[in-house]
Design an enzyme around this catalytic site. Structure first.
Site, short mmCIF file in Angstrom:
data_model
loop_
_atom_site.label_atom_id
_atom_site.label_comp_id
_atom_site.label_asym_id
_atom_site.label_seq_id
_atom_site.Cartn_x
_atom_site.Cartn_y
_atom_site.Cartn_z
N CYS A 83 1.03 -12.56 -14.51
CA CYS A 83 2.29 -11.84 -14.29
C CYS A 83 2.24 -10.42 -14.80
O CYS A 83 3.16 -9.64 -14.56
CB CYS A 83 3.45 -12.60 -14.93
SG CYS A 83 3.74 -14.20 -14.15
N HIS A 129 2.70 -25.38 -9.97
CA HIS A 129 1.40 -24.88 -9.50
C HIS A 129 0.37 -24.76 -10.61
O HIS A 129 -0.82 -24.55 -10.34
CB HIS A 129 1.57 -23.54 -8.77
CG HIS A 129 1.86 -22.36 -9.64
ND1 HIS A 129 0.89 -21.47 -10.03
CD2 HIS A 129 3.01 -21.92 -10.21
CE1 HIS A 129 1.42 -20.52 -10.77
NE2 HIS A 129 2.72 -20.77 -10.90
#
Length: 380
Positions: free
Chosen positions: A323, A199
């Site tokens: 993240c 991605h």
């Protein structure tokens, strides 16, 4: 919306979406079965493997499909360490959390870990690595990312891997940000293990690969069936893998043109940000820095306030790794580089894509000027 967070994820390419839909309709057979539609799925899977291996100048037998960069990083560290049974690991202090947290987990399992420092631009010193390897004769693995996800620093992978090999250690690189932007050659660069995520180049989420140099004996992270030659159990996501290969094909075909365009936008945005008294974090543009990365800090102004104001104006950016979004801690990357907590809390990351324009850069700079003026005037 002006989208400037391509390091978190890229919009899915049309070719990848088309490939995903077509493969989902036509290649629904289980690639481990033996009948016709299963053989068609297996053929498409192996074609994608060969294609993606080519972009790494790798033997296709060394490419194993995973759910993405995090899984690949986990397998590289855990399987290599557990295969050795005991010993020492070296990772850089600016690695992605997928590496840092895995290294921390291995410490709880009895392994020792050295976290290599970096200079103010984010570079790992080959001399530091040499010294640590001389001190720790039982080092089994060195992990240094090819390019940093927050500040774009391109590390001297070839030199670092050569040092690791002289001391009998394997070398892993997290190439999630580098794949599609840099020329990666696992043989030339001495890479034993390498992680990639689809991605980040406009492919589907939930797909990636781990390269394992043929001949290296490391185990599986997921156990069950014998898919991926026993290295990664679970039915292969053939449509997503085919889509991954389609995204890579377009990315590498247009790589030079895209890099050149993003370099121009990058320089323009940097110059405008410096006029707003931003502190540039990471290397200078064009000097061992990814073409799409613009990382700055505004000391005294918390990045979350700036990002919220940009979002209200339809501008998407970030303070660092996606993240760690929601974390209250300052950027560990900026802290490792500068030791300055104020800079780390004021860090902003703009990561460009080939669809961005010069007009968008000017809109962003104008918005920032207003936001910063308001923050300064109100004392926030």
């Amino acid at each position: 919306m002006i989208y400037l967070d391509h390091a978190a994820t890229e919009p899915m390419k049309e070719c990848a979406l088309d490939a995903l839909m077509q493969a989902s309709r036509e290649l629904y057979g289980n690639a481990s079965a033996s009948y016709g539609i299963a053989r068609a799925a297996k053929s498409a899977l192996e074609s994608a493997r060969r294609s993606l291996a080519g972009y790494l100048h790798a033997d296709p037998s060394g490419v194993f499909f995973t759910s993405g960069g995090t899984e690949s990083d986990n397998q590289a560290l855990v399987a290599a360490a557990e295969g050795a049974g005991k010993g020492h690991l070296i990772v850089s202090s600016i690695e992605h959390e997928a590496v840092l947290r895995t290294a921390g987990y291995l410490e709880t399992r009895g392994f020792t870990v050295t976290y290599l420092p970096v200079d103010p631009s984010g570079f790992v010193s080959p001399e530091d690595l040499e010294r640590d390897l001389q001190e720790h004769r039982d080092t089994v693995l060195v992990s240094v990312m090819a390019a940093n996800n927050e500040v774009g620093t391109i590390e001297p992978v070839q030199e670092l891997s050569s040092i690791a090999h002289r001391h009998g250690a394997l070398f892993h690189t997290d190439a999630v940000q580098a794949f599609g932007k840099l020329d990666l050659d696992v043989s030339r660069d001495g890479i034993d293990l390498l992680s990639v995520s689809a991605h980040k180049i406009g492919g589907p989420k939930g797909t990636g690969l781990l390269y394992i140099r043929p001949g290296i004996s490391i185990g599986a992270l997921l156990r069950g069936g014998m898919q991926e030659r026993g290295r990664r159990a679970g039915t292969e996501a053939v449509p997503a893998i085919v889509s991954f290969a389609a995204a890579a094909k377009e990315t590498f075909r247009e790589r030079e043109e895209s890099n050149a365009k993003m370099r121009t936008l990058q320089r323009h945005l940097f110059e405008g940000l410096k006029s707003l008294h931003a502190h540039v974090t990471g290397p200078a543009p064009g000097e061992k820095r990814l073409s799409n990365n613009v990382s700055v800090s505004f000391p005294g102004i918390f990045s979350d306030l700036v990002l919220a104001s940009l979002d209200l104006q339809g501008i998407a950016a970030s303070a660092g790794s996606a993240c760690t979004t929601g974390a209250v801690n300052p950027s560990h990357v900026i802290l490792a580089m500068t030791g300055d907590e104020e800079l780390a809390r004021g860090s902003l990351r703009f990561t460009l894509g080939p669809e961005n324009t010069m007009e968008e850069m000017d809109t962003v700079l104008s918005a920032l000027k207003t936001i910063l003026c308001r923050a300064t005037c109100t004392g926030k």
